[in-house]
Design a protein around this motif. Structure first.
Motif, PDB file in Angstrom:
ATOM      1  N   GLU A 176     -11.385  34.025  14.212  1.00 63.04           N
ATOM      2  CA  GLU A 176     -10.357  33.861  15.246  1.00 63.04           C
ATOM      3  C   GLU A 176     -10.290  32.419  15.756  1.00 63.04           C
ATOM      4  OE1 GLU A 176     -10.657  38.469  16.840  1.00 63.04           O
ATOM      5  OE2 GLU A 176     -11.530  36.858  18.030  1.00 63.04           O
ATOM      6  N   GLN A 177     -11.429  31.735  15.802  1.00 62.00           N
ATOM      7  CA  GLN A 177     -11.424  30.336  16.230  1.00 62.00           C
ATOM      8  C   GLN A 177     -10.729  29.452  15.201  1.00 62.00           C
ATOM      9  OE1 GLN A 177     -15.425  29.156  17.187  1.00 62.00           O
ATOM     10  NE2 GLN A 177     -15.329  30.086  19.213  1.00 62.00           N
ATOM     11  N   ASN A 178     -10.864  29.808  13.904  1.00 64.82           N
ATOM     12  CA  ASN A 178     -10.224  29.026  12.847  1.00 64.82           C
ATOM     13  C   ASN A 178      -8.767  29.413  12.616  1.00 64.82           C
ATOM     14  OD1 ASN A 178     -12.541  27.540  12.297  1.00 64.82           O
ATOM     15  ND2 ASN A 178     -13.296  29.049  10.833  1.00 64.82           N
ATOM     16  N   GLN A 179      -8.374  30.565  13.106  1.00 66.86           N
ATOM     17  CA  GLN A 179      -7.006  31.068  12.936  1.00 66.86           C
ATOM     18  C   GLN A 179      -6.407  31.371  14.306  1.00 66.86           C
ATOM     19  OE1 GLN A 179      -5.468  31.425   9.862  1.00 66.86           O
ATOM     20  NE2 GLN A 179      -7.312  30.478   9.018  1.00 66.86           N
ATOM     21  N   PRO A 180      -5.900  30.365  14.995  1.00 69.75           N
ATOM     22  CA  PRO A 180      -5.356  30.594  16.347  1.00 69.75           C
ATOM     23  C   PRO A 180      -4.320  31.726  16.352  1.00 69.75           C
ATOM     24  CG  PRO A 180      -5.397  28.256  15.819  1.00 69.75           C
ATOM     25  CD  PRO A 180      -5.736  28.989  14.557  1.00 69.75           C
ATOM     26  N   GLY A 181      -4.450  32.582  17.330  1.00 71.24           N
ATOM     27  CA  GLY A 181      -3.526  33.703  17.462  1.00 71.24           C
ATOM     28  C   GLY A 181      -4.017  34.985  16.809  1.00 71.24           C
ATOM     29  N   LEU A 182      -4.993  34.888  15.912  1.00 72.18           N
ATOM     30  CA  LEU A 182      -5.518  36.085  15.263  1.00 72.18           C
ATOM     31  C   LEU A 182      -6.579  36.712  16.153  1.00 72.18           C
ATOM     32  CD1 LEU A 182      -5.713  37.963  12.791  1.00 72.18           C
ATOM     33  CD2 LEU A 182      -7.439  36.402  11.875  1.00 72.18           C
ATOM     34  N   ARG A 183      -6.413  37.997  16.452  1.00 70.68           N
ATOM     35  CA  ARG A 183      -7.409  38.753  17.217  1.00 70.68           C
ATOM     36  C   ARG A 183      -7.618  40.071  16.494  1.00 70.68           C
ATOM     37  NH1 ARG A 183      -8.138  34.614  18.809  1.00 70.68           N
ATOM     38  NH2 ARG A 183      -7.879  33.696  20.852  1.00 70.68           N
ATOM     39  N   MET A 184      -8.866  40.426  16.288  1.00 70.59           N
ATOM     40  CA  MET A 184      -9.180  41.663  15.577  1.00 70.59           C
ATOM     41  C   MET A 184      -9.977  42.583  16.482  1.00 70.59           C
ATOM     42  SD  MET A 184     -10.191  40.242  11.787  1.00 70.59           S
ATOM     43  CE  MET A 184     -11.224  38.902  12.340  1.00 70.59           C
ATOM     44  N   GLU A 185      -9.679  43.873  16.375  1.00 71.44           N
ATOM     45  CA  GLU A 185     -10.446  44.866  17.130  1.00 71.44           C
ATOM     46  C   GLU A 185     -10.588  46.133  16.303  1.00 71.44           C
ATOM     47  OE1 GLU A 185      -8.529  46.275  20.665  1.00 71.44           O
ATOM     48  OE2 GLU A 185      -6.582  46.458  19.695  1.00 71.44           O
ATOM     49  N   ILE A 186     -11.781  46.729  16.399  1.00 70.19           N
ATOM     50  CA  ILE A 186     -12.044  47.967  15.677  1.00 70.19           C
ATOM     51  C   ILE A 186     -11.949  49.134  16.648  1.00 70.19           C
ATOM     52  CG2 ILE A 186     -13.785  49.309  14.434  1.00 70.19           C
ATOM     53  CD1 ILE A 186     -14.840  46.715  13.295  1.00 70.19           C
ATOM     54  N   LEU A 187     -11.145  50.110  16.274  1.00 75.49           N
ATOM     55  CA  LEU A 187     -11.033  51.351  17.031  1.00 75.49           C
ATOM     56  C   LEU A 187     -11.278  52.489  16.050  1.00 75.49           C
ATOM     57  CD1 LEU A 187      -7.826  50.525  19.094  1.00 75.49           C
ATOM     58  CD2 LEU A 187     -10.179  50.534  19.913  1.00 75.49           C
ATOM     59  N   ALA A 188     -12.420  53.110  16.169  1.00 75.95           N
ATOM     60  CA  ALA A 188     -12.834  54.200  15.263  1.00 75.95           C
ATOM     61  C   ALA A 188     -12.812  53.704  13.821  1.00 75.95           C
ATOM     62  CB  ALA A 188     -11.974  55.427  15.478  1.00 75.95           C
ATOM     63  N   ASP A 189     -11.922  54.242  12.996  1.00 75.06           N
ATOM     64  CA  ASP A 189     -11.894  53.853  11.583  1.00 75.06           C
ATOM     65  C   ASP A 189     -10.716  52.940  11.266  1.00 75.06           C
ATOM     66  OD1 ASP A 189      -9.870  55.653  11.890  1.00 75.06           O
ATOM     67  OD2 ASP A 189     -10.325  56.806  10.091  1.00 75.06           O
ATOM     68  N   ARG A 190     -10.244  52.227  12.274  1.00 74.85           N
ATOM     69  CA  ARG A 190      -9.127  51.299  12.085  1.00 74.85           C
ATOM     70  C   ARG A 190      -9.460  49.946  12.682  1.00 74.85           C
ATOM     71  NH1 ARG A 190      -3.721  53.712  11.328  1.00 74.85           N
ATOM     72  NH2 ARG A 190      -4.131  55.808  10.572  1.00 74.85           N
ATOM     73  N   LEU A 191      -9.040  48.915  11.971  1.00 68.77           N
ATOM     74  CA  LEU A 191      -9.232  47.548  12.435  1.00 68.77           C
ATOM     75  C   LEU A 191      -7.832  46.986  12.674  1.00 68.77           C
ATOM     76  CD1 LEU A 191     -11.469  44.932  10.582  1.00 68.77           C
ATOM     77  CD2 LEU A 191      -9.503  44.342  11.948  1.00 68.77           C
ATOM     78  N   GLY A 192      -7.513  46.722  13.926  1.00 69.98           N
ATOM     79  CA  GLY A 192      -6.179  46.258  14.264  1.00 69.98           C
ATOM     80  C   GLY A 192      -6.119  44.757  14.452  1.00 69.98           C
TER      81      GLY A 192
END
Length: 134
Positions: free
Chosen positions: A53-69
């Motif tokens: 995320e630091q190298n790709q501004p604007g990219l944010r990832m979050e895991i919810l159960a069996d999904r990565l959004g």
């Protein structure tokens, strides 16, 4: 390492939020994972995710159960999916290395316990020690 510890991305799905009133500016994609990662795996993922995320501004990832959004624009979807997959695969390798090191530490400790037990048996076979002349 148990197969449930190795997480794969099975597919990606674009989230259809057309008509939703209060939505973010950038569309959302969800990576469908091969299982719900355990908390420890997720902690390793968080380290990789923050670095990405630091190298790709604007990219944010979050895991919810069996999904990565995550959010991405259509023009960047292929590159972003590859980056997200690389983060998941890198996490698998980090987690596997940590598990292997932990197993080695346990094996080393077990060997030391067995040696200790053997030496205590030797001591006990000649116990109590003879006292010198007083």
């Amino acid at each position: 390492m148990a197969s449930r510890d190795w997480i794969e991305i099975e597919s990606f799905e674009a989230v259809d939020d057309i008509g939703v009133f209060d939505r973010p500016d950038i569309p959302r994609v969800e990576a469908i994972l091969s299982g719900a990662p355990e908390r420890e795996w997720q902690q390793f993922f968080a380290v990789r995710a923050r670095a990405l995320e630091q190298n790709q501004p604007g990219l944010r990832m979050e895991i919810l159960a069996d999904r990565l959004g995550f959010h991405t624009r259509a023009s960047h979807i292929e590159e972003t999916c590859r980056l997200v997959n690389d983060a998941v695969q890198g996490t698998n390798h980090d987690y596997a290395a940590q598990k292997a090191a932990e197993e080695r530490r346990i094996a080393d400790r077990d060997a030391e316990v067995r040696e200790l037990m053997s030496r205590v048996k030797e001591i006990n076979s000649d116990w109590p020690p003879e006292r010198g002349a007083e």
